[in-house]
Scaffold this active site. Sequence first.
Site, PDB file in Angstrom:
ATOM      1  N   TYR A   1       0.825  -1.207   0.000  1.00  0.00           N
ATOM      2  CA  TYR A   1       0.000   0.000   0.000  1.00  0.00           C
ATOM      3  C   TYR A   1       0.863   1.262   0.000  1.00  0.00           C
ATOM      4  CZ  TYR A   1      -3.812   3.186   1.175  1.00  0.00           C
ATOM      5  OH  TYR A   1      -4.720   4.217   1.158  1.00  0.00           O
TER       6      TYR A   1
ATOM      7  N   ASP B   1     -17.818   3.636  -7.585  1.00  0.00           N
ATOM      8  CA  ASP B   1     -16.729   4.068  -6.712  1.00  0.00           C
ATOM      9  C   ASP B   1     -16.690   5.587  -6.678  1.00  0.00           C
ATOM     10  OD1 ASP B   1     -14.429   4.565  -5.305  1.00  0.00           O
ATOM     11  OD2 ASP B   1     -13.205   3.098  -6.364  1.00  0.00           O
TER      12      ASP B   1
ATOM     13  N   SER C   1      -6.418   1.178  -4.404  1.00  0.00           N
ATOM     14  CA  SER C   1      -6.584   2.583  -4.042  1.00  0.00           C
ATOM     15  C   SER C   1      -5.232   3.292  -4.156  1.00  0.00           C
ATOM     16  CB  SER C   1      -7.187   2.681  -2.639  1.00  0.00           C
ATOM     17  OG  SER C   1      -7.663   3.975  -2.399  1.00  0.00           O
TER      18      SER C   1
ATOM     19  N   HIS D   1     -15.961   1.347  -3.788  1.00  0.00           N
ATOM     20  CA  HIS D   1     -14.516   1.281  -3.562  1.00  0.00           C
ATOM     21  C   HIS D   1     -14.094  -0.044  -2.923  1.00  0.00           C
ATOM     22  CE1 HIS D   1     -10.677   3.279  -3.612  1.00  0.00           C
ATOM     23  NE2 HIS D   1     -10.490   3.110  -2.322  1.00  0.00           N
TER      24      HIS D   1
END
Length: 711
Positions: free
Chosen positions: A479, A643, A559, A678
């Site tokens: 991430y 989203d 993301s 999302h």
Amino acid sequence: MKNNLIILSFALLMACNMEKAEEKKVIESYPETAKVDTVDTYFGVEVADPYRWLEDDRSEQTAEWVKAQNEVTFGYLNSIPFRDKIEERLTKLWNYKKEGAPQKHGDYYYTYKNDGLQNQWVIYRKKGLEGEEELFLDPNTFSEDATTSLAGTSFTKDGSLLAYSISEGGSDWRKIIVLNTADKSMVGDTLTDVKFSGVSWKGNEGFYYSSYDKPKGSELSAKTQEHKLYYHQLGTPQSSDKLVFGGSETPRRYIGGSVSDDEKYLFITAANSTSGNELYIKDLSKENSPIVPIATGFESEHYVLDNEGEKLLIVTNLDAPNQRLVQVSVNDPSTENYKDIIPETENVLSVSTAGGNIFANYMVDVKTEIHQFDYEGNKIRQVELPGIGTAGGFGGEKEDATLYYSFTSFTYPSAIFKYNIKEGTSELYWKPAIDFDPEAYVTEQVFYDSKDGTKIPMFITYKKGLELNGKNPTYLYAYGGFNVSLRPGFSVSRLIWLEEGGIYAQPNLRGGGEYGEAWHEAGTKMNKQNVFDDFIAAGEYLIKNNYTSSDYLAIAGGSNGGLLVGATMTQRPDLAKVAFPAVGVMDMLRYHTFTAGAGWASDYGTSEDSKEMFEYILGYSPVHNVEKGVEYPATMVTTADHDDRVVPAHSFKFAAELQSKHEGDHPVLIRIETNAGHGAGKPTDKIIDEYADMYAFAWYNMGVVPYDKEM
């Protein structure tokens, strides 16, 4: 003769696998994506944006493009010969009972449960721990296709009322419904158009919540700027709700309100980005009392943990990048008067309370340590945990004698433990019955050098006895942003990858919160390239040490992690065979113009900040760094049509650029989930479908044939 038969069988197996690999489907053409003559100028530099029209999520042209892309994508995925076997195995693995920790509200204990394949978790309750269990709330009944999910719950202190929020199609926009818990009857009207909000009750009369004005234009992509904190009085229309804080007079992008446990104070947090916030207090016991600032400015973070009368306990990173717990009086609550209760240490701190005690959750090289303190900061003990991994949930009411916490690791399915607060002893309360032998797998933590020499930790999980020959399919997931920490945790979706001889690797990149605010800032703004370098170095470490090779490496993230994958594959297209950028922030020049994207500027900066920042962002923005004639990894971009966090236009544009410029036989596809957002609240059947598609895509493009042992 026996040896000859073994050799013959092996030769037949290899020939069969090679034949299947040779039959791999090659996509001859992709749907045509029209180009428009759109150019933006940044500090005198012209930047073309030929796919700007894909930002219009309400246009027929965009809808037709989505339909055409999905036809190609699902046509390809459905042609993979072992895709259905993967879905079948995933479904079987997923089908076990799951349970959360019980939570006491009034006379009842409430528990979230899932019988295995239910699309949404269900809330059950019983009167006392030994009472008869009854179904209380079933979100699977909220919509026919189970795409309306339960997004949050808040009970009154006496447990007689419940306010719960729902999300439709995965959207961040919510509705709030109030129930009388005794008979489950609805109280008052449904509140609508609520976004980025908790619910905090003031007695049983009403509650505080937050939202934005309904945007003009598309609800899914239009910019939302001024958050507002409201008070809703039960039995009155939403139109008469009182504005408490925010709006044009005190414009802030994110505002939250919470009422103290003794219901005497309202605490207000206000922020303009995902880092740093202001903190205010209002005395609810005095009519028309003013809102008093405790901490202003956005350089540090502050939130109230609890209060004992007029003494406030506040968690802050002011002068403490790893966080500390302080005490201050409501009579003079400025930051200058903060007094340490639990000082900062070398490890990142998070804090909770239960039974009149404080529980300090320390992250030590990304693993959990729990220390128990009294309210004066005197250490009582270190809590003995079931193993090395991640523990959470050490919270409860002041009068509680016991609490319930969860524990998990990569090879330890999440279990619930009951903890005696006074004695400091734990006992197993519940664990899942799952078709998984943790003793068959091993997890190691390594520390590798990034490009600038920084040591980066990484967890690696695989089957015991696996030969490190450079040919093991490896799923590298990360991430690296927004102070988010990726911690050890069990995922049933990974089992299918591991049991087929795959490796799962999870590095803790800069930009995350694993080592405090300094670690976070080392991956933000003009340091963002560090994050990509850390990820690339993780892949290189796995290759150098023969865990895998480029032909068997898949990189994945969602993301901000989708941005990570997009930047990595455009900077190092040779690193991995397969790439999975999910719901990614791909157009870094325009991300801040959609929904709440401007709030991410503390991590990214924006293209409007300065010429230097513009040039830096342009240098890694995935949409702007796809080059013609380059062979990119086999790529499946994933997004969803609802989203409204990272709008799908990011992924649409990136896929269009790849399909226009990519050279070679590797497929570059986009998988667009319909009636989903999302990620939060996604139904189980959609999750299983998506993982089946991803694993099939990865193995197929690596030339690996799973579930072929019978041949």
